[in-house]
Write a protein that holds these residues in place. Structure first.
Motif, PDB file in Angstrom:
ATOM      1  N   ASP A 172      14.462  -0.017  -7.428  1.00 26.77           N
ATOM      2  CA  ASP A 172      13.482   0.967  -6.971  1.00 26.77           C
ATOM      3  C   ASP A 172      12.950   0.505  -5.628  1.00 26.77           C
ATOM      4  O   ASP A 172      12.521  -0.636  -5.481  1.00 26.77           O
ATOM      5  N   THR A 178      10.100   1.063  -2.884  1.00 30.32           N
ATOM      6  CA  THR A 178       8.785   1.659  -2.686  1.00 30.32           C
ATOM      7  C   THR A 178       8.421   1.540  -1.217  1.00 30.32           C
ATOM      8  O   THR A 178       8.404   0.442  -0.660  1.00 30.32           O
ATOM      9  N   CYS A 179       8.152   2.676  -0.594  1.00 29.39           N
ATOM     10  CA  CYS A 179       7.756   2.709   0.817  1.00 29.39           C
ATOM     11  C   CYS A 179       6.262   2.423   0.933  1.00 29.39           C
ATOM     12  O   CYS A 179       5.532   2.493  -0.052  1.00 29.39           O
ATOM     13  N   SER A 215       4.028   4.237   1.940  1.00 31.19           N
ATOM     14  CA  SER A 215       3.244   5.405   1.527  1.00 31.19           C
ATOM     15  C   SER A 215       3.106   5.492   0.012  1.00 31.19           C
ATOM     16  O   SER A 215       2.363   6.321  -0.496  1.00 31.19           O
ATOM     17  N   THR A 268       5.762   6.202  -1.915  1.00 28.34           N
ATOM     18  CA  THR A 268       6.906   6.972  -2.392  1.00 28.34           C
ATOM     19  C   THR A 268       7.961   6.021  -2.942  1.00 28.34           C
ATOM     20  O   THR A 268       8.267   5.007  -2.331  1.00 28.34           O
ATOM     21  N   VAL A 269       8.519   6.360  -4.104  1.00 26.29           N
ATOM     22  CA  VAL A 269       9.519   5.512  -4.750  1.00 26.29           C
ATOM     23  C   VAL A 269      10.877   6.214  -4.715  1.00 26.29           C
ATOM     24  O   VAL A 269      10.974   7.393  -5.015  1.00 26.29           O
ATOM     25  N   TYR A 270      11.896   5.480  -4.319  1.00 26.54           N
ATOM     26  CA  TYR A 270      13.280   5.959  -4.334  1.00 26.54           C
ATOM     27  C   TYR A 270      14.068   5.004  -5.212  1.00 26.54           C
ATOM     28  O   TYR A 270      13.896   3.791  -5.124  1.00 26.54           O
ATOM     29  N   LYS A 288      14.781  10.451  -6.254  1.00 25.04           N
ATOM     30  CA  LYS A 288      13.343  10.401  -5.957  1.00 25.04           C
ATOM     31  C   LYS A 288      12.630  10.983  -7.177  1.00 25.04           C
ATOM     32  O   LYS A 288      12.580  12.188  -7.360  1.00 25.04           O
ATOM     33  N   PRO A 306       6.490  12.637  -9.063  1.00 31.39           N
ATOM     34  CA  PRO A 306       5.267  11.838  -9.133  1.00 31.39           C
ATOM     35  C   PRO A 306       4.662  11.923 -10.532  1.00 31.39           C
ATOM     36  O   PRO A 306       4.786  12.929 -11.218  1.00 31.39           O
TER      37      PRO A 306
END
Length: 61
Positions: free
Chosen positions: A11, A13-14, A16, A18-20, A54, A57
């Motif tokens: 995973d 995590t940016c 921001s 946001t998780v990809y 992605k 949320p």
């Protein structure tokens, strides 16, 4: 890539939040990323073009 974390579960995590998910990143590639002189350059050259998910949320309870 400041504020970016790729976990052992693949995973990313940016900054921001946001998780990809990169399910096609194997343990060796992950270890190479963590050992790279430049994580951003390594990510761009070796991981960024791979398919990712992605997740939606989480809803607040």
């Amino acid at each position: 890539m400041p504020g970016v974390c790729l976990t052992a579960s693949r995973d990313l995590t940016c900054g921001s939040g946001t998780v990809y998910q990169y399910p096609n990143v194997d343990a060796k590639l992950h270890a190479d990323l963590l050992a790279a002189d430049s994580i951003g350059t390594f990510f761009s050259r070796n991981i960024n073009q791979r398919p990712f998910k992605k997740p939606a949320p989480l809803k607040a309870a």
